[in-house]
Design a protein around this motif. Sequence first.
Motif, PDB file in Angstrom:
ATOM      1  N   LEU A 103       0.818  -1.206   0.000  1.00  0.00           N
ATOM      2  CA  LEU A 103       0.000   0.000   0.000  1.00  0.00           C
ATOM      3  C   LEU A 103       0.854   1.259   0.000  1.00  0.00           C
ATOM      4  O   LEU A 103       0.510   2.256  -0.643  1.00  0.00           O
ATOM      5  N   SER A 104       1.988   1.222   0.694  1.00  0.00           N
ATOM      6  CA  SER A 104       2.886   2.375   0.697  1.00  0.00           C
ATOM      7  C   SER A 104       3.475   2.603  -0.690  1.00  0.00           C
ATOM      8  O   SER A 104       3.566   3.745  -1.158  1.00  0.00           O
ATOM      9  N   ALA A 105       3.885   1.512  -1.353  1.00  0.00           N
ATOM     10  CA  ALA A 105       4.448   1.638  -2.701  1.00  0.00           C
ATOM     11  C   ALA A 105       3.413   2.203  -3.673  1.00  0.00           C
ATOM     12  O   ALA A 105       3.722   3.071  -4.507  1.00  0.00           O
ATOM     13  N   LEU A 106       2.184   1.722  -3.575  1.00  0.00           N
ATOM     14  CA  LEU A 106       1.124   2.242  -4.446  1.00  0.00           C
ATOM     15  C   LEU A 106       0.869   3.720  -4.179  1.00  0.00           C
ATOM     16  O   LEU A 106       0.701   4.515  -5.115  1.00  0.00           O
ATOM     17  N   ALA A 107       0.845   4.109  -2.905  1.00  0.00           N
ATOM     18  CA  ALA A 107       0.608   5.508  -2.556  1.00  0.00           C
ATOM     19  C   ALA A 107       1.741   6.399  -3.054  1.00  0.00           C
ATOM     20  O   ALA A 107       1.506   7.502  -3.562  1.00  0.00           O
ATOM     21  N   LEU A 108       2.967   5.925  -2.913  1.00  0.00           N
ATOM     22  CA  LEU A 108       4.112   6.711  -3.368  1.00  0.00           C
ATOM     23  C   LEU A 108       4.076   6.915  -4.877  1.00  0.00           C
ATOM     24  O   LEU A 108       4.351   8.013  -5.374  1.00  0.00           O
ATOM     25  N   ARG A 109       3.754   5.865  -5.612  1.00  0.00           N
ATOM     26  CA  ARG A 109       3.661   6.000  -7.068  1.00  0.00           C
ATOM     27  C   ARG A 109       2.546   6.974  -7.450  1.00  0.00           C
ATOM     28  O   ARG A 109       2.704   7.775  -8.384  1.00  0.00           O
ATOM     29  N   ALA A 110       1.422   6.915  -6.733  1.00  0.00           N
ATOM     30  CA  ALA A 110       0.327   7.845  -7.006  1.00  0.00           C
ATOM     31  C   ALA A 110       0.748   9.286  -6.737  1.00  0.00           C
ATOM     32  O   ALA A 110       0.251  10.218  -7.389  1.00  0.00           O
ATOM     33  N   ALA A 111       1.685   9.456  -5.787  1.00  0.00           N
ATOM     34  CA  ALA A 111       2.187  10.797  -5.460  1.00  0.00           C
ATOM     35  C   ALA A 111       3.318  11.230  -6.380  1.00  0.00           C
ATOM     36  O   ALA A 111       3.829  12.348  -6.249  1.00  0.00           O
ATOM     37  N   GLY A 112       3.729  10.353  -7.295  1.00  0.00           N
ATOM     38  CA  GLY A 112       4.821  10.685  -8.200  1.00  0.00           C
ATOM     39  C   GLY A 112       6.190  10.559  -7.583  1.00  0.00           C
ATOM     40  O   GLY A 112       7.151  11.170  -8.073  1.00  0.00           O
ATOM     41  N   VAL A 113       6.304   9.753  -6.532  1.00  0.00           N
ATOM     42  CA  VAL A 113       7.576   9.561  -5.828  1.00  0.00           C
ATOM     43  C   VAL A 113       8.193   8.228  -6.241  1.00  0.00           C
ATOM     44  O   VAL A 113       7.492   7.203  -6.288  1.00  0.00           O
ATOM     45  N   ARG A 114       9.475   8.233  -6.537  1.00  0.00           N
ATOM     46  CA  ARG A 114      10.163   6.989  -6.878  1.00  0.00           C
ATOM     47  C   ARG A 114      10.241   6.067  -5.661  1.00  0.00           C
ATOM     48  O   ARG A 114      10.462   6.526  -4.542  1.00  0.00           O
ATOM     49  N   VAL A 115      10.096   4.759  -5.915  1.00  0.00           N
ATOM     50  CA  VAL A 115      10.039   3.772  -4.840  1.00  0.00           C
ATOM     51  C   VAL A 115      11.351   3.000  -4.762  1.00  0.00           C
ATOM     52  O   VAL A 115      11.828   2.452  -5.758  1.00  0.00           O
ATOM     53  N   ALA A 116      11.926   2.940  -3.557  1.00  0.00           N
ATOM     54  CA  ALA A 116      13.086   2.096  -3.273  1.00  0.00           C
ATOM     55  C   ALA A 116      12.620   0.956  -2.372  1.00  0.00           C
ATOM     56  O   ALA A 116      12.024   1.198  -1.320  1.00  0.00           O
ATOM     57  N   HIS A 117      12.900  -0.282  -2.784  1.00  0.00           N
ATOM     58  CA  HIS A 117      12.412  -1.460  -2.062  1.00  0.00           C
ATOM     59  C   HIS A 117      13.577  -2.166  -1.386  1.00  0.00           C
ATOM     60  O   HIS A 117      14.459  -2.700  -2.049  1.00  0.00           O
ATOM     61  N   VAL A 118      13.570  -2.146  -0.062  1.00  0.00           N
ATOM     62  CA  VAL A 118      14.606  -2.808   0.734  1.00  0.00           C
ATOM     63  C   VAL A 118      14.204  -4.260   0.956  1.00  0.00           C
ATOM     64  O   VAL A 118      13.051  -4.558   1.248  1.00  0.00           O
ATOM     65  N   GLU A 119      15.185  -5.165   0.874  1.00  0.00           N
ATOM     66  CA  GLU A 119      14.977  -6.613   0.945  1.00  0.00           C
ATOM     67  C   GLU A 119      14.155  -7.090  -0.249  1.00  0.00           C
ATOM     68  O   GLU A 119      13.209  -7.872  -0.124  1.00  0.00           O
ATOM     69  N   ALA A 120      14.532  -6.595  -1.409  1.00  0.00           N
ATOM     70  CA  ALA A 120      13.855  -6.967  -2.644  1.00  0.00           C
ATOM     71  C   ALA A 120      14.395  -8.298  -3.161  1.00  0.00           C
ATOM     72  O   ALA A 120      15.527  -8.677  -2.867  1.00  0.00           O
ATOM     73  N   GLY A 121      13.578  -8.999  -3.944  1.00  0.00           N
ATOM     74  CA  GLY A 121      14.034 -10.187  -4.653  1.00  0.00           C
ATOM     75  C   GLY A 121      13.737 -11.515  -3.998  1.00  0.00           C
ATOM     76  O   GLY A 121      14.019 -12.559  -4.598  1.00  0.00           O
ATOM     77  N   LEU A 122      13.179 -11.515  -2.790  1.00  0.00           N
ATOM     78  CA  LEU A 122      12.808 -12.793  -2.180  1.00  0.00           C
ATOM     79  C   LEU A 122      11.649 -13.379  -2.969  1.00  0.00           C
ATOM     80  O   LEU A 122      10.689 -12.674  -3.294  1.00  0.00           O
TER      81      LEU A 122
END
Length: 364
Positions: A103-122
């Motif tokens: 939900l945070s990632a979706l909200a950030l994208r809606a706000a036009g903010v680039r998303v950095a995902h920590v612990e990605a790839g699992l």
Amino acid sequence: MLVGTKAQFIKTAPLLRELDGRGAAYRLIYTGQHSETFSSLEEAFGTRAADDHMVPGNEADSAPGLVGWALKFTLAAWRRIRAGAWRGASWGVVHGDTASTLLSALALRAAGVRVAHVEAGLRSPRLLSPFPEEIVRRWVSRLADLHLAPDAPALANLRGVSGRVVDTGGNTLLDALRLALDRLRPEHGQGGQGGYAIVSLHRTENLGSAAAFKILMQDVEATARQLPVRFVLHPVTRRKLQRSGWMERLSRQPGISLLERTDYVSFVRLMLGARLLMTDGGSNQEEAAMLGLPTVLMRTATERPDGLAEGGVVLSRLDSRIVAEFVAKHAGTSWTVRDLPADRSPSAVIVDELVRSDAGADRH
């Protein structure tokens, strides 16, 4: 920086400390998925209070509670986006694979903010197992502009994604655990001196299945006949125990102590004194593998490799015979606490990547 659960706080706290140490500007936002013990975690890690609480004082400890929180979070995010509260942020940092992550990632994208995902790839080979974590992981990988992967398998799983993929050289939990051990150094050395077992269970796949839950509780009872058990209760587990009648049953047994969750340093102290750990938690599995604490993973399958190859972590497959053999093997033995590598900091690598772009701008 958006944080929603206790596990996310523990793994994000080293990033906050690294940012503070460099004097980098950022905003810390609590999503409100969980709130219990956050103040004690702030004190334990020496991090500052959040700049914003999306859903204050909330604890989504049931399926209806999670749905209710998600609706409140979405409304709160929409209001902030419309007000321009996140305008100008260079990165929005999310962690892991929880509902807060998605939900945070979706909200950030809606706000036009680039998303950095920590612990990605699992990754799991099955889309619906574990549920909903695997869906969250795959969806967030489509939303993220910066994928911060902790190890080689995670990097391999991210081949072909859009955005930049960075090898962080480990999990930020390494930094959190190192901090806790530094504070406990006089107690650090030989583990298991307390002579007890720790139990920590909370996964939906276990609590949501009556058959699986019964097996787990019977395993806890059987273990208590071998050595004392300290059962650390997550809010959702406490609720399940109360509703199912197991809370009263377990509380009557002299070998079982039911404990409330505590701050992270205190939990690491508890692990150092334990002979063994029985858990279904991924973070607990990672911590135990780093420490060398013998652990039986109370799941039918796992996508996390930590400790499995070395034999320190054993997958139970919800087979009580495997659990009984594991407990019999470790109930009377101590173990040597491993020295954590001091030559790398995943949190420093991550902050390098964030600060390198638009240094000095606000980060969420």
